[in-house]
Design a protein around this motif. Sequence first.
Motif, PDB file in Angstrom:
ATOM      1  N   ALA A  69      -7.234  12.439  -3.003  1.00  0.00           N
ATOM      2  CA  ALA A  69      -7.008  11.699  -1.783  1.00  0.00           C
ATOM      3  C   ALA A  69      -5.714  11.809  -1.225  1.00  0.00           C
ATOM      4  N   THR A  70      -5.556  11.048   0.090  1.00  0.00           N
ATOM      5  CA  THR A  70      -4.274  11.055   0.647  1.00  0.00           C
ATOM      6  C   THR A  70      -3.683   9.694   1.183  1.00  0.00           C
ATOM      7  N   ARG A  71      -2.416   9.542   1.388  1.00  0.00           N
ATOM      8  CA  ARG A  71      -2.004   8.072   1.722  1.00  0.00           C
ATOM      9  C   ARG A  71      -2.730   7.577   2.706  1.00  0.00           C
ATOM     10  N   GLU A  72      -3.264   8.234   3.802  1.00  0.00           N
ATOM     11  CA  GLU A  72      -3.871   7.750   4.862  1.00  0.00           C
ATOM     12  C   GLU A  72      -5.516   7.078   4.425  1.00  0.00           C
ATOM     13  N   ARG A  73      -5.970   7.827   3.422  1.00  0.00           N
ATOM     14  CA  ARG A  73      -7.392   7.464   2.768  1.00  0.00           C
ATOM     15  C   ARG A  73      -6.897   6.205   2.035  1.00  0.00           C
TER      16      ARG A  73
ATOM     17  N   VAL B  96     -16.739   5.252   1.735  1.00  0.00           N
ATOM     18  CA  VAL B  96     -16.522   4.748   0.300  1.00  0.00           C
ATOM     19  C   VAL B  96     -15.520   5.496  -0.524  1.00  0.00           C
ATOM     20  N   SER B  97     -15.119   6.716  -0.185  1.00  0.00           N
ATOM     21  CA  SER B  97     -14.054   7.400  -0.986  1.00  0.00           C
ATOM     22  C   SER B  97     -12.639   6.738  -0.456  1.00  0.00           C
ATOM     23  N   ALA B  98     -12.338   6.402   0.534  1.00  0.00           N
ATOM     24  CA  ALA B  98     -11.312   5.565   1.065  1.00  0.00           C
ATOM     25  C   ALA B  98     -11.197   4.407   0.149  1.00  0.00           C
TER      26      ALA B  98
ATOM     27  N   THR C 148       0.755  -1.100  -0.001  1.00  0.00           N
ATOM     28  CA  THR C 148       0.090  -0.153  -0.252  1.00  0.00           C
ATOM     29  C   THR C 148       0.836   1.410   0.180  1.00  0.00           C
ATOM     30  N   ALA C 149       1.773   1.299   0.495  1.00  0.00           N
ATOM     31  CA  ALA C 149       3.020   2.441   0.718  1.00  0.00           C
ATOM     32  C   ALA C 149       3.431   2.682  -0.529  1.00  0.00           C
TER      33      ALA C 149
ATOM     34  N   ARG D 274      -1.251   0.880 -10.607  1.00  0.00           N
ATOM     35  CA  ARG D 274      -0.150   0.498  -9.804  1.00  0.00           C
ATOM     36  C   ARG D 274       0.858   0.594 -11.083  1.00  0.00           C
ATOM     37  N   GLY D 275       2.122   1.342 -10.454  1.00  0.00           N
ATOM     38  CA  GLY D 275       3.183   1.419 -11.571  1.00  0.00           C
ATOM     39  C   GLY D 275       3.235   2.930 -12.136  1.00  0.00           C
ATOM     40  N   SER D 276       2.252   3.562 -11.978  1.00  0.00           N
ATOM     41  CA  SER D 276       1.995   5.084 -12.401  1.00  0.00           C
ATOM     42  C   SER D 276       2.632   6.014 -11.333  1.00  0.00           C
ATOM     43  N   SER D 277       3.068   7.110 -11.686  1.00  0.00           N
ATOM     44  CA  SER D 277       3.972   7.874 -10.805  1.00  0.00           C
ATOM     45  C   SER D 277       2.683   8.204  -9.537  1.00  0.00           C
ATOM     46  N   SER D 278       3.470   8.141  -8.361  1.00  0.00           N
ATOM     47  CA  SER D 278       2.556   8.323  -7.244  1.00  0.00           C
ATOM     48  C   SER D 278       3.048   9.782  -6.654  1.00  0.00           C
ATOM     49  N   ARG D 279       1.598  10.294  -5.970  1.00  0.00           N
ATOM     50  CA  ARG D 279       1.947  11.550  -5.507  1.00  0.00           C
ATOM     51  C   ARG D 279       1.940  11.661  -4.078  1.00  0.00           C
TER      52      ARG D 279
END
Length: 392
Positions: A289-293, A373-375, A280-281, A386-391
């Motif tokens: 969204a956020t990493r926490e979400r 639902v959003s999370a 997940t990280a 997965r594999g695309s650039s991460s924000r």
Amino acid sequence: LDPCTELETRGGVWRFDANKTNQSFSPAGRFATGIRNAEGFAIDATGRVFVTQHGRDQLHTNWPELYKPEQEATLPAEVLLLLKQNGDYGWPECYYDAFLQKLVLAPEYAGDGGKTIGVCANKVGPVAVFPAHWAPNAMVLYDKTQFPERYQGGVFIAFHGSWNRAPYAQGGYNVVFQPLDGDHASGQCEIFADGFAGAVKSPAKAAHRPSGLAVGGDGSLYVSDDIRGRIYRIVYRGSPDAAAPNVAACPSAAAPAGDIVEQPAQPPEGTHPDAGKAATAALPIPEGATRERVELGERIYRGQVGGAACTGCHGDSGQGTPLGPALTGKNWLWSDGSYAGIKKTIIEGVSQPKKYRSPMPAMGGAQLTPDQVSALAAYVWSLGHRGSSSRN
């Protein structure tokens, strides 16, 4: 949802004619409804059909304002049902509270922790009840003569064993005998065979777990174990007229949870508490969204929050199963794959699948909050990108 669309295709028992071919699955063939996870079946000589039902989980986890921590371990009871034509046994609106000795309204349907009965007054109650979360995986009617007469006409039930009674002592991991007199229980169940788990009754440490039952032609009872693949044969050596032995009665389904003996449960069973964290990280994050979400969405996906495990149909990593599509590719069946599109599909569900045999109820059949639902949508989006650039 009310009415529950799940009941159109599951949550019940369907009847088919063994002498006919080319039969179709349809609502018209439904024999009984409102049954959550009917695992064990037994049919007696008169044609009566009995089933065991796995009760629901995590009442305190999901509704801490309504249920005490110990009620996570003691509610609801596992039950034995006698099926009747067109009978409605209550799921998902109701569950059986052994302390109150009645079906009560579930929290998703305005239940208040057992005070309100509502529509449950019109549902069919159980024949017998057992301690919560013991997991009755198999059942067989005893109709042979090798065992003493007192066993004839009753049922043996294999309890696979609990995982979510923690932090209180786990239960089950045994085979019990439930005496019956026709269509009703004729006494409390008794522990027939125990010790399968060994020193510790827990999913991680059990040596063996009963999972299947069969009666041989000679009247022997066979018990299968799904940890090490063993099959046990139980035979009776003695007079058929022997007096009833000193047997241990099953604990009451209304017994207290007891002392805290271990760490809290990490649901669902078989999922390591740290499962998915590293993966997940590394996942990308959708705009807004956020990493926490995303991390919360992963927990919802696995059934650890919200009560809507997605793994059963979409796989533990979103790889897909025969029941539901993969979530890891670029092809989306019901949206454009955008964050907003995925949220819309989760909210609305999929009642008529295009390629897979299992419908998806709205919000996975749970009552997810808008944030949940959003999370969940954020996590599913991340799987597909997965594999695309991460924000970060």
